[in-house]
Write an enzyme that holds these catalytic residues in place. Structure first.
Site, PDB file in Angstrom:
ATOM      1  N   ASP A  93       0.862  -1.179   0.000  1.00 12.89           N
ATOM      2  CA  ASP A  93       0.000   0.000   0.000  1.00 12.89           C
ATOM      3  C   ASP A  93       0.903   1.234   0.000  1.00 12.89           C
ATOM      4  OD1 ASP A  93      -1.685  -2.139   0.620  1.00 12.89           O
ATOM      5  OD2 ASP A  93      -2.895  -0.985   2.038  1.00 12.89           O
ATOM      6  N   LYS A 155      -6.985   3.438  -2.486  1.00  9.90           N
ATOM      7  CA  LYS A 155      -7.272   3.341  -1.052  1.00  9.90           C
ATOM      8  C   LYS A 155      -7.482   4.735  -0.477  1.00  9.90           C
ATOM      9  CE  LYS A 155      -4.859   1.929   3.221  1.00  9.90           C
ATOM     10  NZ  LYS A 155      -3.658   1.235   3.733  1.00  9.90           N
ATOM     11  N   LYS A 185     -10.227   0.266  -1.507  1.00 13.82           N
ATOM     12  CA  LYS A 185     -10.021  -0.055  -0.098  1.00 13.82           C
ATOM     13  C   LYS A 185     -10.388   1.151   0.750  1.00 13.82           C
ATOM     14  CE  LYS A 185      -6.504  -1.385   3.307  1.00 13.82           C
ATOM     15  NZ  LYS A 185      -5.129  -1.877   3.513  1.00 13.82           N
TER      16      LYS A 185
END
Length: 226
Positions: A93, A155, A185
């Site tokens: 990430d 995300k 996400k």
């Protein structure tokens, strides 16, 4: 039409997360052990903790890159990502340079993401855009840059930015922008069952949770509709 979701199904959307700077190897191992009990998808931990943890069977390992500010050089981010994947990370990430995005330098943001994409190889790449710090147009631009650069997910948040974490509105906009081509996400500030389900309803197909047990405790073993 309402869809039904069980506690076990929601758990399988969760990256069970511990990224606090003060986390010890024992804390991280406890997180991993709990992950198996909760039935989550993965654990998400800091890069320097990857080699210290024994990950249970059936649980993937995610880590972060350029975290939490995104103000690292592209070379530093790519190097960090390479080392993380080599150490065993299944997913990375990464944080974009929020300032570059807000300045309208989409080209450098895209190049930054593309460099990490190349560095992680076949590992899953999620791109953290800090949606709470962005306008709607900037959220769209960030999502488009991530898609153009070959990311697998966008995300919402690191959970460390003072602007805030995930919101239903941001998740909905992110899903509308990327369609079914990328994952979304939701992460940051999701502390109860109803909020988690609302994020899924808005379009999230992964959730970053640090208080996973408490969130899942709010659901029923049987079906929940949304």
């Amino acid at each position: 039409m309402q869809r039904m979701i069980t506690r076990a199904e929601l758990a399988r959307l969760v990256d069970h997360t511990l990224l606090k700077p003060e986390a010890t190897p024992a804390d991280v191992q406890a997180l991993a052990d709990e992950a198996a009990t909760l039935g989550v998808y993965s654990i998400c931990i800091s890069p320097n903790m990857i080699k210290t943890v024994n990950v249970p069977d059936g649980v993937l390992l995610a880590t972060v890159c350029g975290f939490p500010s995104g103000k690292h050089t592209t070379t530093a981010k790519a190097t960090e990502a390479v080392e993380s994947v080599a150490s065993g990370a299944d997913e990375v990430d990464m944080v974009i340079d929020i300032g570059a995005l807000k300045a309208g330098d989409i080209e450098s943001v895209t190049a930054d993401i593309a460099a990490v994409r190349g560095a992680v190889g076949k590992a899953v790449l999620k791109v953290i855009i800090e949606s709470a710090a962005l306008t709607e147009d900037e959220i769209v631009a960030a999502c488009r840059a991530a898609e153009s650069a070959g990311a697998d997910f966008v995300k919402t948040s690191t959970g460390f930015n003072p602007a805030g974490g995930a919101s239903v509105e941001a998740v909905r906009l992110m899903r509308r922008t990327v369609g079914d081509r990328l994952g979304v996400k939701a992460s940051g500030g999701i502390r109860d069952w109803d909020t988690a389900v609302a994020m899924v309803e808005a379009g999230a197909n992964r959730l970053g949770l640090s208080g996973t047990a408490a969130v899942l405790a709010g659901g029923q073993v049987g079906d929940q509709s949304y």
